[in-house]
Design a protein around this motif. Sequence first.
Motif, PDB file in Angstrom:
ATOM      1  N   HIS A  23      37.876  48.673  35.974  1.00 52.94           N
ATOM      2  CA  HIS A  23      36.720  47.793  36.046  1.00 52.94           C
ATOM      3  C   HIS A  23      37.379  46.483  36.775  1.00 52.94           C
ATOM      4  O   HIS A  23      37.277  45.385  36.159  1.00 52.94           O
ATOM      5  CB  HIS A  23      35.820  47.274  34.801  1.00 52.94           C
ATOM      6  CG  HIS A  23      34.860  48.469  34.471  1.00 52.94           C
ATOM      7  ND1 HIS A  23      34.084  48.149  33.550  1.00 52.94           N
ATOM      8  CD2 HIS A  23      34.844  49.495  34.947  1.00 52.94           C
ATOM      9  CE1 HIS A  23      33.113  49.103  33.720  1.00 52.94           C
ATOM     10  NE2 HIS A  23      33.318  50.003  34.360  1.00 52.94           N
ATOM     11  N   THR A  24      38.112  46.780  37.743  1.00 54.97           N
ATOM     12  CA  THR A  24      38.687  45.518  38.593  1.00 54.97           C
ATOM     13  C   THR A  24      37.640  44.890  39.423  1.00 54.97           C
ATOM     14  O   THR A  24      36.671  45.550  39.752  1.00 54.97           O
ATOM     15  CB  THR A  24      39.779  45.740  39.471  1.00 54.97           C
ATOM     16  OG1 THR A  24      39.047  46.637  40.573  1.00 54.97           O
ATOM     17  CG2 THR A  24      40.650  46.812  38.834  1.00 54.97           C
ATOM     18  N   PRO A  25      37.890  43.632  39.632  1.00 54.79           N
ATOM     19  CA  PRO A  25      36.456  42.764  40.522  1.00 54.79           C
ATOM     20  C   PRO A  25      36.605  43.973  41.609  1.00 54.79           C
ATOM     21  O   PRO A  25      35.297  44.016  42.146  1.00 54.79           O
ATOM     22  CB  PRO A  25      37.210  41.752  40.648  1.00 54.79           C
ATOM     23  CG  PRO A  25      38.047  41.242  39.608  1.00 54.79           C
ATOM     24  CD  PRO A  25      38.689  42.445  39.093  1.00 54.79           C
ATOM     25  N   LYS A  26      37.513  44.349  42.475  1.00 53.08           N
ATOM     26  CA  LYS A  26      37.200  45.174  43.621  1.00 53.08           C
ATOM     27  C   LYS A  26      36.318  46.196  43.466  1.00 53.08           C
ATOM     28  O   LYS A  26      35.193  46.526  44.131  1.00 53.08           O
ATOM     29  CB  LYS A  26      38.368  45.507  44.376  1.00 53.08           C
ATOM     30  CG  LYS A  26      38.507  46.340  45.819  1.00 53.08           C
ATOM     31  CD  LYS A  26      39.538  47.089  46.155  1.00 53.08           C
ATOM     32  CE  LYS A  26      39.977  48.235  45.281  1.00 53.08           C
ATOM     33  NZ  LYS A  26      39.167  49.339  45.586  1.00 53.08           N
ATOM     34  N   ASN A  27      36.708  47.112  42.432  1.00 48.71           N
ATOM     35  CA  ASN A  27      35.880  48.312  42.069  1.00 48.71           C
ATOM     36  C   ASN A  27      34.393  47.874  41.372  1.00 48.71           C
ATOM     37  O   ASN A  27      33.569  48.678  42.174  1.00 48.71           O
ATOM     38  CB  ASN A  27      36.568  48.960  40.936  1.00 48.71           C
ATOM     39  CG  ASN A  27      37.969  49.705  41.515  1.00 48.71           C
ATOM     40  OD1 ASN A  27      38.319  49.736  42.762  1.00 48.71           O
ATOM     41  ND2 ASN A  27      38.604  50.419  40.506  1.00 48.71           N
ATOM     42  N   LEU A  28      34.432  46.874  40.718  1.00 46.99           N
ATOM     43  CA  LEU A  28      33.024  46.557  40.274  1.00 46.99           C
ATOM     44  C   LEU A  28      32.192  46.062  41.617  1.00 46.99           C
ATOM     45  O   LEU A  28      30.881  46.230  41.671  1.00 46.99           O
ATOM     46  CB  LEU A  28      33.081  45.346  39.198  1.00 46.99           C
ATOM     47  CG  LEU A  28      33.689  45.929  37.926  1.00 46.99           C
ATOM     48  CD1 LEU A  28      33.913  44.808  37.036  1.00 46.99           C
ATOM     49  CD2 LEU A  28      32.750  46.720  37.367  1.00 46.99           C
ATOM     50  N   VAL A  29      32.732  45.048  42.488  1.00 48.85           N
ATOM     51  CA  VAL A  29      31.816  44.835  43.636  1.00 48.85           C
ATOM     52  C   VAL A  29      31.527  45.965  44.513  1.00 48.85           C
ATOM     53  O   VAL A  29      30.427  46.162  44.862  1.00 48.85           O
ATOM     54  CB  VAL A  29      32.784  43.823  44.524  1.00 48.85           C
ATOM     55  CG1 VAL A  29      31.942  43.615  45.753  1.00 48.85           C
ATOM     56  CG2 VAL A  29      32.682  42.413  43.920  1.00 48.85           C
ATOM     57  N   MET A  30      32.418  47.086  44.667  1.00 50.68           N
ATOM     58  CA  MET A  30      32.060  48.249  45.244  1.00 50.68           C
ATOM     59  C   MET A  30      30.984  49.061  44.602  1.00 50.68           C
ATOM     60  O   MET A  30      30.154  49.400  45.367  1.00 50.68           O
ATOM     61  CB  MET A  30      33.370  48.923  45.474  1.00 50.68           C
ATOM     62  CG  MET A  30      34.284  48.444  46.452  1.00 50.68           C
ATOM     63  SD  MET A  30      35.887  49.350  46.609  1.00 50.68           S
ATOM     64  CE  MET A  30      35.382  50.740  47.346  1.00 50.68           C
ATOM     65  N   ALA A  31      31.150  49.278  43.378  1.00 50.08           N
ATOM     66  CA  ALA A  31      29.929  49.840  42.465  1.00 50.08           C
ATOM     67  C   ALA A  31      28.715  49.115  42.648  1.00 50.08           C
ATOM     68  O   ALA A  31      27.725  49.759  42.879  1.00 50.08           O
ATOM     69  CB  ALA A  31      30.523  50.113  41.047  1.00 50.08           C
ATOM     70  N   LEU A  32      28.834  47.860  42.486  1.00 47.63           N
ATOM     71  CA  LEU A  32      27.573  47.159  42.569  1.00 47.63           C
ATOM     72  C   LEU A  32      27.039  47.393  43.871  1.00 47.63           C
ATOM     73  O   LEU A  32      25.728  47.432  44.229  1.00 47.63           O
ATOM     74  CB  LEU A  32      27.824  45.490  42.471  1.00 47.63           C
ATOM     75  CG  LEU A  32      26.627  44.471  42.716  1.00 47.63           C
ATOM     76  CD1 LEU A  32      25.683  44.986  41.655  1.00 47.63           C
ATOM     77  CD2 LEU A  32      27.459  43.127  42.356  1.00 47.63           C
ATOM     78  N   THR A  33      27.613  47.297  45.048  1.00 47.72           N
ATOM     79  CA  THR A  33      27.325  47.525  46.521  1.00 47.72           C
ATOM     80  C   THR A  33      26.645  49.005  46.560  1.00 47.72           C
ATOM     81  O   THR A  33      25.288  48.804  47.074  1.00 47.72           O
ATOM     82  CB  THR A  33      28.360  47.254  47.508  1.00 47.72           C
ATOM     83  OG1 THR A  33      28.815  45.806  47.176  1.00 47.72           O
ATOM     84  CG2 THR A  33      27.639  47.746  49.037  1.00 47.72           C
ATOM     85  N   GLY A  34      27.238  49.763  45.945  1.00 47.06           N
ATOM     86  CA  GLY A  34      26.523  50.990  46.011  1.00 47.06           C
ATOM     87  C   GLY A  34      25.180  51.276  45.308  1.00 47.06           C
ATOM     88  O   GLY A  34      24.237  51.862  45.803  1.00 47.06           O
TER      89      GLY A  34
END
Length: 112
Positions: free
Chosen positions: A23-34
């Motif tokens: 749950h890093t910011p990068k991963n969470l942004v990518m998941a949010l985008t998905g």
Amino acid sequence: MTLEELSARQRAFSEARAWGPWHTPKNLVMALTGEVGELTELFQWLTPEEAATAAEDPALRPRIDDELADVLLYLVRLADVLGVDLIEAANAKIDRNETRFPPGVGRTALEK
């Protein structure tokens, strides 16, 4: 339930599964985008009229609810990880928008 309570519940859910390293910011942004993409897909080929009433469709409503929930949960988790108070940030943004977009000024007037 308040936004803070939802954030705490989501944090506890993540911690119980030891998801912190992912749950890093990068991963969470990518998941949010998905998830936004999955929500977009539900409306992609609807006419404006169909989109306006999509939540009334008994087959589509549960899917809309799920995707909106996914978007909210990833956004809340991202804000929690970054230490952002979403209510404070949203109010500050509305304050700025009130200056940028004064009442009674239509879109075409702003484009000039």
